[in-house]
Motif scaffolding. Sequence first.
Motif, short mmCIF file in Angstrom:
data_model
loop_
_atom_site.label_atom_id
_atom_site.label_comp_id
_atom_site.label_asym_id
_atom_site.label_seq_id
_atom_site.Cartn_x
_atom_site.Cartn_y
_atom_site.Cartn_z
N ALA A 20 51.00 72.69 6.67
CA ALA A 20 50.69 74.11 6.87
C ALA A 20 51.16 74.60 8.23
CB ALA A 20 49.19 74.33 6.72
N SER A 21 51.07 73.75 9.25
CA SER A 21 51.48 74.16 10.60
C SER A 21 52.96 74.46 10.67
CB SER A 21 51.12 73.07 11.61
OG SER A 21 49.73 72.90 11.69
N ILE A 22 53.76 73.69 9.94
CA ILE A 22 55.21 73.97 9.89
C ILE A 22 55.46 75.34 9.26
CG2 ILE A 22 57.39 73.23 8.87
CD1 ILE A 22 56.37 70.35 9.13
N VAL A 23 54.74 75.62 8.16
CA VAL A 23 54.88 76.92 7.50
C VAL A 23 54.41 78.04 8.42
CG1 VAL A 23 54.21 78.30 5.50
CG2 VAL A 23 54.59 75.84 5.24
N TYR A 24 53.28 77.83 9.09
CA TYR A 24 52.76 78.85 10.02
C TYR A 24 53.75 79.09 11.16
CZ TYR A 24 48.12 78.85 7.84
OH TYR A 24 47.07 78.99 6.98
N ARG A 95 54.87 70.91 16.23
CA ARG A 95 54.66 69.50 16.58
C ARG A 95 53.83 69.37 17.86
NH1 ARG A 95 57.95 65.97 19.19
NH2 ARG A 95 59.68 67.44 19.20
N ARG A 96 54.18 70.12 18.88
CA ARG A 96 53.42 70.05 20.13
C ARG A 96 52.06 70.73 20.01
NH1 ARG A 96 58.65 70.34 21.22
NH2 ARG A 96 59.55 68.84 22.67
N ALA A 97 51.99 71.78 19.22
CA ALA A 97 50.70 72.45 19.01
C ALA A 97 49.70 71.49 18.36
CB ALA A 97 50.88 73.69 18.15
N LEU A 98 50.17 70.74 17.35
CA LEU A 98 49.29 69.77 16.70
C LEU A 98 48.90 68.64 17.66
CD1 LEU A 98 50.88 69.43 13.14
CD2 LEU A 98 48.61 70.32 13.68
N SER A 261 47.33 64.40 12.46
CA SER A 261 48.36 65.36 12.02
C SER A 261 49.69 65.20 12.74
CB SER A 261 47.85 66.79 12.18
OG SER A 261 46.84 67.07 11.25
N PRO A 262 49.69 64.95 14.07
CA PRO A 262 50.99 64.79 14.75
C PRO A 262 51.84 63.66 14.18
CG PRO A 262 49.25 65.13 16.35
CD PRO A 262 48.58 64.95 15.03
N ILE A 263 51.20 62.62 13.63
CA ILE A 263 51.96 61.53 13.01
C ILE A 263 52.62 62.02 11.72
CG2 ILE A 263 51.78 59.29 11.88
CD1 ILE A 263 49.60 58.57 13.87
N PHE A 264 51.87 62.78 10.91
CA PHE A 264 52.40 63.27 9.64
C PHE A 264 53.50 64.31 9.84
CE2 PHE A 264 48.14 61.84 8.24
CZ PHE A 264 48.51 61.04 7.18
N VAL A 265 53.45 65.05 10.94
CA VAL A 265 54.42 66.13 11.11
C VAL A 265 55.78 65.61 11.55
CG1 VAL A 265 54.14 66.74 13.56
CG2 VAL A 265 54.50 68.55 11.87
N LEU A 282 56.30 57.84 20.79
CA LEU A 282 55.41 56.98 21.56
C LEU A 282 54.23 57.76 22.11
CD1 LEU A 282 57.94 54.74 23.55
CD2 LEU A 282 56.47 54.07 21.63
N GLY A 283 54.47 58.99 22.52
CA GLY A 283 53.39 59.83 23.05
C GLY A 283 52.32 60.10 22.00
N VAL A 284 52.76 60.35 20.76
CA VAL A 284 51.81 60.57 19.66
C VAL A 284 51.00 59.31 19.41
CG1 VAL A 284 51.62 60.94 17.18
CG2 VAL A 284 53.15 62.38 18.54
N VAL A 285 51.67 58.16 19.37
CA VAL A 285 50.98 56.89 19.13
C VAL A 285 49.96 56.62 20.24
CG1 VAL A 285 51.27 54.39 18.97
CG2 VAL A 285 52.88 55.91 17.82
#
Length: 297
Positions: A20-24, A95-98, A261-265, A282-285
């Motif tokens: 949804a965030s990508i669509v938004y 991506r950064r917002a999530l 969510s950041p992993i899925f995006v 790496l930052g997400v992990v």
Amino acid sequence: MTNFSGEVAALAAACLWAVASIVYGKLGARIPPLQLNLIKGIIAIAFFVFTILVTGELFPSITILPMCLILLSGVIGISLGDTAFFTTINTLGPRRALLMQTLTSPISAILGLIFLQEKLNTLAGCGILLTILGVAWVVSERTTDIGHISTAEFRRGIVFGLLTAAAGAVGAVLSRSAIANTQISPLWAALLRLSAGILILLVWASFRQQSTFRLSSLRNSKVIAGTLFAAFCGTYLGIWLQQTAIKFTSVGIASTLLQTSPIFVIPFAIWMGEKVSIRAILGVVISIAGIALLFYL
């Protein structure tokens, strides 16, 4: 046999929020954040009301205090938090917002320490630090997808990202306090939270001087389809699954899995042609590991 309904619901919600965030992010170019938040909320309320009518689920028997906590969580988490989130998406990208939303967990822990006298051990403190460092490491990377924005806009995105996380933390704490030990179903909890948030948005919109609704943007069939899809996945299903996770699994597990969510995006971002660096992955992990450390240890 162990029932993992809460854990599955949390992961499903995180995945749907990523989509949804990508669509938004695409819709944000045409619809202002306040208007987008209001429209998706109204659409999701219609879905919730339809679901309740179909299932025949009666209004729950709930005392005044939990009801007030649920409504307040919607006001803070949805009206304020989601509007700030859409502003962050428009500035920093989905991506950064999530990723900045993962700060919700350490902020929740810090609020508990300050206002509820909850204790944090050394490992939990390390988890908070890891999450913050992971987010800062990714967001500070000025790649080509956000290189075109000014320093002032970049800072604005950071401020609204922090506001999103803070509002989400307060909303989540209030919601957990309300539904954890009551008979209210996740469906009704989601509807009540959303209704309170949208009511405040309507009041907020009525006091704005400029025109809030630019209906011309909704004449495009792709915009309409995108708004319906994102509202259905990210708001209707996402909030319902979130409340299900909060009710049927522990706070630590739910909070950790809901922040994935950041992993899925990342796969979606790569599929759409965005260059995702090793540093970003790496930052997400690191951030997700920090959240896990905070809640499990």
